[in-house]
Design a protein around this motif. Sequence first.
Motif, PDB file in Angstrom:
ATOM      1  N   ARG A  70      44.507 -58.781  36.093  1.00 56.52           N
ATOM      2  CA  ARG A  70      43.294 -58.231  36.679  1.00 56.52           C
ATOM      3  C   ARG A  70      42.186 -59.087  36.812  1.00 56.52           C
ATOM      4  O   ARG A  70      41.218 -58.798  37.575  1.00 56.52           O
ATOM      5  CB  ARG A  70      42.671 -57.048  35.653  1.00 56.52           C
ATOM      6  CG  ARG A  70      42.196 -57.155  34.550  1.00 56.52           C
ATOM      7  CD  ARG A  70      41.628 -56.000  33.603  1.00 56.52           C
ATOM      8  NE  ARG A  70      40.937 -56.361  32.472  1.00 56.52           N
ATOM      9  CZ  ARG A  70      39.611 -56.380  32.479  1.00 56.52           C
ATOM     10  NH1 ARG A  70      38.966 -56.060  33.800  1.00 56.52           N
ATOM     11  NH2 ARG A  70      38.999 -56.935  31.534  1.00 56.52           N
ATOM     12  N   CYS A  72      32.288 -53.803  31.553  1.00 57.94           N
ATOM     13  CA  CYS A  72      32.970 -52.541  31.887  1.00 57.94           C
ATOM     14  C   CYS A  72      33.734 -52.080  30.786  1.00 57.94           C
ATOM     15  O   CYS A  72      33.962 -52.810  30.050  1.00 57.94           O
ATOM     16  CB  CYS A  72      33.642 -52.837  33.216  1.00 57.94           C
ATOM     17  SG  CYS A  72      35.176 -53.952  32.850  1.00 57.94           S
ATOM     18  N   CYS A 116      36.776 -54.278  29.816  1.00 57.58           N
ATOM     19  CA  CYS A 116      36.156 -55.534  29.257  1.00 57.58           C
ATOM     20  C   CYS A 116      35.703 -55.341  27.643  1.00 57.58           C
ATOM     21  O   CYS A 116      35.908 -56.157  26.886  1.00 57.58           O
ATOM     22  CB  CYS A 116      35.103 -56.200  30.037  1.00 57.58           C
ATOM     23  SG  CYS A 116      35.481 -57.118  31.288  1.00 57.58           S
ATOM     24  N   ALA A 144      33.892 -61.230  30.828  1.00 58.39           N
ATOM     25  CA  ALA A 144      33.442 -60.547  32.138  1.00 58.39           C
ATOM     26  C   ALA A 144      34.770 -60.341  33.072  1.00 58.39           C
ATOM     27  O   ALA A 144      35.866 -61.022  32.745  1.00 58.39           O
ATOM     28  CB  ALA A 144      32.514 -61.411  32.768  1.00 58.39           C
ATOM     29  N   CYS A 145      34.678 -59.625  34.067  1.00 63.80           N
ATOM     30  CA  CYS A 145      35.769 -59.560  35.067  1.00 63.80           C
ATOM     31  C   CYS A 145      35.110 -59.356  36.307  1.00 63.80           C
ATOM     32  O   CYS A 145      33.688 -59.528  36.355  1.00 63.80           O
ATOM     33  CB  CYS A 145      36.664 -58.510  34.853  1.00 63.80           C
ATOM     34  SG  CYS A 145      35.928 -56.986  34.866  1.00 63.80           S
ATOM     35  N   CYS A 192      32.509 -56.488  36.680  1.00 66.01           N
ATOM     36  CA  CYS A 192      31.176 -56.227  35.624  1.00 66.01           C
ATOM     37  C   CYS A 192      30.387 -57.823  35.663  1.00 66.01           C
ATOM     38  O   CYS A 192      29.466 -57.794  34.931  1.00 66.01           O
ATOM     39  CB  CYS A 192      31.511 -55.619  34.466  1.00 66.01           C
ATOM     40  SG  CYS A 192      32.661 -56.788  33.122  1.00 66.01           S
TER      41      CYS A 192
HETATM   42 ZN    ZN Z   1      34.561 -56.281  32.943  1.00 66.49          ZN
END
Ligand code: ZN
Length: 759
Positions: free
Chosen positions: A124, A161, A164, A182-183, A186
């Motif tokens: 992801r 998010c 996460c 983080a990703c 977010c």
């Molecule tokens: Zn995230």
Amino acid sequence: MKENYISKKLKINGIVQGVGFRPFVYNLANKFRLKGEVANTSSGVSIHIEGAKENIESFCSNLLKNHPPLAHLSEISFNEKPVEYFKNFSIVNSRSGNLRSTLISPDVSVCDDCLSELFDPDDRRYQYPFINCTNCGPRYTIINDIPYDRPNTSMKDFKMCAKCKAEYDDPSSRRFHAQPNACADCGPHVSLKNNIGKNIQSNNPIEKTASLLRKGYIIAIKGIGGFHLAADATNNDAVVRLRKRKHREEKPFAVMSYGLKQIREYAFIESEEEKLLNSIQKPVVLLRKKEANLLSREVSPNNRYFGVMLAYTPLHYLILDFGFTALIMTSGNISEEPMAIDNEDAFNRLGNIADYFLIHNRDIYLRSDDSIIRRTAGKTRFIRRSRGYVPVPVFLKSSVPQILACGAELKNTVCLTKEKTAFISQHIGDLENLATDSFFRLIIDHSKRILDINPEIIACDLHPDYLSTRYAEEQHGVKLIQVQHHHAHIASCMAENKLDSTVIGLSFDGNGYGTDGCIWGGEILIVEPARFRRAASLSYVSMPGSAAAIKEPWRMAVSYLYHAFGEEFWNLDLPLLKEIEEKNIKIIVEMISKKINSPLTSSLGRLFDGIAAIIGIRNNVSFEGQAAMELEMLADSNSDDIYNYEWLPDDTYKVLTQPIVCGVVKDMKAGIHSSRISSKFHMTIVKLFSELCEVIRKENGLNRIVLSGGVFQNSILLRGLIKALEEKRFEVYTHSKVPTNDGGISLGQAVVAAAIAKR
Ligand SMILES: [Zn+2]
Ligand SMILES: [Zn+2]
Ligand SMILES: [Zn+2]
């Protein structure tokens, strides 16, 4: 319960918070079926474990061997406890308050686990340039206060998010309590702009950046510790343009490559250098050039080395993955100013240098330049200790008061001490402009806060006009201690080697203000931390024009020649007498003879410069130490020839420069090649000073020798002196934890001040 069911309490001090240490302990305890708890304490972590004796033993040995890469265990104690029969093993939440460790992890490179996720199309976080975990990523540069929790970092504006957050809360996840977690949904994002901040439309700003680099454009790229200026290192036009725009004539540029395979296309890598390149700190390592290589000659002109680092952020990997051999990655600044860290400042200051800007919206609170390392004489030598290493402290032999040491004028760092730890700051720069001065003040305030140190003593240089001295004098309610520059150099090397008894110190350096108001730098000192005595030095010569003589080594050449030959020097057949206008040389001679703006100096750095100019290497330099460096690069390695030398007994031994200068001139006349002269000159300094040390040993009964000062960046000299002194059975100590140049001065000032305060 069985007889061998026991209970133990472990206390661990060091860098163990915010580095995935508690989840590691949690998983390890479960693996060995142990019960108990782990908690953060003010100085580290405490672990209470119960279980079978042999399992506890396995747990302990695994704890020491396999701890997370960012953890640094400085002290461990084990105590038997009565069994309490815990039901399970748990991570106890910090009871906050004063339970906060001040040991913060440095910023380190992206780890292998994150890297494989970065390039996994099914992950992801595929191609997400801010991927990180508890084992990697930014730390020091994004912290604004302690404790190290997300609200105290520049990640505070990004709300995790659900996915996460679940990782963040899961002790079995690699991202448990990873504050910068983080990703793409977010976390921070990159964007590509032109040099006036206008958005460049593209589906993939990173791919677009790579194609612009390929076309020869210069791109400012925001990284971990600040902006880099990037250009394709194989594109000569781009490199030349970058030099022109940055006003950086010849000082080598650092380059970055994707992997060792690419580096091997242009440089040799020894096995220890390979370890350094691959280390989590990812410093710039000086590597010997391959004769034929694809990089532009302008990357590091007149130099046998390239400064090379591997990619260290996910963003670097994504850019370099487009197939570059090497990119120039030089600090995003104009000449000697501090590097830009925020987006607006970058557009203001770098808008005339960079064509495009690849920026992001994660703030950098503290700039931290790339660290620079060279392997010499079997050890790692810091030229600059910054990103990746700061704020890991130097551990001292004994406890010291809380001290702030303000460092030197050039290559400034500051040092804060507390108990047995000395925190040396990142590279601040040359305290010669307002921007660097305000960075100096910012670092002091910031470090005091995040390290929780309130200095009772402030240490600074002896020089009355330094900005750092004035800063120190302005501070009220603290005791001021001034420390001579070369005393501090030797004390710095003593501190990192945990020496506290009297030593012979060789301080070979550029410039330092002496106790007699002259400029020192070729000194043998007898040093105990609290005080020093000058045992020998180079004899004084004039430095016509003071600072101008550093930028124009031909002035030093005239000074040494005039000193050695008097007016006769006009008759010598030397390149500089043809290249420099006669009237300019006359002015210099007049300045020397009438003592106009010509301070006296015993600096060995200036002697190197002077010899370089006499033999025609160069008359002017575009960066400090350039002439001396080129003299070193020129030396042929297989010669034991030396020049005559002589010292005079006085209250301190005076090493004469005349016989050496006369020898060099004689060789010039005889048409001896400059590489041979350079090598003879190096060997003369080695022979002369190692013999003089024997005389001083005899008189003082001291066998420990400490080498420090900027001239020891010269590896021929460093290797040669270590060898010569060890052959004479001296115990020789050198730097490998802090720079031998002025970047290490602040540590020395701090330990001298501590020793004086103790008396
Ligand atoms: Zn995230
Ligand atoms: Zn990672
Ligand atoms: Zn120095």
